[in-house]
Design an enzyme around this catalytic site. Structure first.
Site, mmCIF file in Angstrom:
data_model
loop_
_atom_site.group_PDB
_atom_site.id
_atom_site.type_symbol
_atom_site.label_atom_id
_atom_site.label_comp_id
_atom_site.label_asym_id
_atom_site.label_seq_id
_atom_site.Cartn_x
_atom_site.Cartn_y
_atom_site.Cartn_z
ATOM 1 N N GLY A 156 0.833 -1.095 0.146
ATOM 2 C CA GLY A 156 0.017 -0.024 0.016
ATOM 3 C C GLY A 156 0.882 1.343 -0.039
ATOM 4 O O GLY A 156 1.870 1.197 0.291
ATOM 5 N N GLN A 174 2.994 10.070 1.123
ATOM 6 C CA GLN A 174 4.324 9.328 1.494
ATOM 7 C C GLN A 174 5.239 9.504 0.281
ATOM 8 O O GLN A 174 6.566 9.276 0.582
ATOM 9 C CB GLN A 174 4.039 7.661 1.600
ATOM 10 N N CYS A 199 5.283 0.505 8.303
ATOM 11 C CA CYS A 199 5.122 1.414 7.260
ATOM 12 C C CYS A 199 6.432 1.763 6.617
ATOM 13 O O CYS A 199 7.428 2.051 7.091
ATOM 14 C CB CYS A 199 4.440 2.723 8.311
ATOM 15 N N LEU A 200 6.185 2.221 5.234
ATOM 16 C CA LEU A 200 7.306 2.667 4.430
ATOM 17 C C LEU A 200 7.791 3.753 5.142
ATOM 18 O O LEU A 200 8.864 4.049 4.640
ATOM 19 C CB LEU A 200 6.894 2.550 2.764
ATOM 20 N N HIS A 255 -5.114 1.683 6.930
ATOM 21 C CA HIS A 255 -3.599 2.099 7.167
ATOM 22 C C HIS A 255 -3.500 3.543 6.221
ATOM 23 O O HIS A 255 -2.876 4.316 6.590
ATOM 24 C CB HIS A 255 -2.567 1.227 7.049
ATOM 25 N N GLU A 256 -3.912 3.276 5.013
ATOM 26 C CA GLU A 256 -3.726 4.008 3.835
ATOM 27 C C GLU A 256 -4.611 5.292 4.024
ATOM 28 O O GLU A 256 -4.200 6.585 3.997
ATOM 29 C CB GLU A 256 -3.908 3.563 2.334
ATOM 30 N N HIS A 304 -3.375 7.414 6.701
ATOM 31 C CA HIS A 304 -2.045 8.476 6.110
ATOM 32 C C HIS A 304 -2.759 9.641 5.401
ATOM 33 O O HIS A 304 -2.298 10.929 5.687
ATOM 34 C CB HIS A 304 -1.088 7.763 4.905
#
Ligand code: K2U
Ligand code: ZN
Length: 175
Positions: free
Chosen positions: A46, A51, A94-95, A136-137, A140
């Site tokens: 994702g 990000q 998380c990236l 999660h996205e 963000h």
């Protein structure tokens, strides 16, 4: 197709509410392609536009298993319209917060309304990893990180570690 540099926490761009998209134009279509490229190369399942430093309400996902055909998903202006009362716990990463993994409890199933890249209004219901990932996205896009669900003590410990890692990375890059 171009991989974009990832925004690493702590960074104010990860705490902002992203702006809604007014029109699905070529710029948004290029953004979605760059996001998918970046996600697959990270690798991840994702990615939210913030990000890669673009504060717009766009997310991409592909939670298809390794031995399944890819299932790229692009959501513009996504909104969670229903959440189950049942919850599920998943060890999230998380990236934008490298090497940190913590268990997070979220609604087990969600319904998401969004606009697709053809400009059509869509609604989808998710369970399992897709449900965890889309929440999660969407978080963000609303300036929320998975560590915000942790205790203040644990979150501050992680933030201190991230600040230390980020300053060490900056020194390495300056050398
Ligand atoms: O938004 C991101 O940083 C990408 C996230 C998406 C995600 C987080 C937690 C749980 C599900 C999805 C990940 O870093 S992608 C990496 C990953 C890969 C496999 C399984 C879980 C997370
Ligand atoms: Zn993340």
């Amino acid at each position: 197709m171009a991989m974009q540099p990832l925004v690493i926490a702590p960074d104010p761009r990860l705490k902002k509410v992203c702006a809604p998209v007014d029109a699905i134009d070529d710029d948004i279509k290029r953004l979605a392609r760059d996001m998918l490229d970046t996600m697959y190369k990270a690798p991840g399942i994702g990615l939210a536009a913030c990000q890669i430093g673009v504060l717009k309400q766009v997310l991409v996902m592909d939670c298809a298993g390794k031995d399944q055909p890819p299932e790229p998903m692009v959501m513009v202006n996504p909104k969670v319209t229903w959440s189950s009362t049942e919850v599920a716990t998943y060890e999230e990463g998380c990236l934008s917060i490298p090497d940190i993994y913590c268990e997070v409890e979220r609604p087990e199933r969600v319904t998401v309304a969004y606009t697709d890249l053809e400009g059509a209004a869509q609604t989808v219901e998710y369970g399992g990893l897709w449900a965890t990932c889309v929440q999660h996205e969407v978080d963000h896009l609303n300036g929320k990180l998975f560590i915000d669900y942790l205790s203040t003590l644990k979150r501050n410990m992680i933030l201190r570690k991230m600040r230390k890692l980020k300053s060490e990375r900056a020194k390495d890059e300056a050398e």
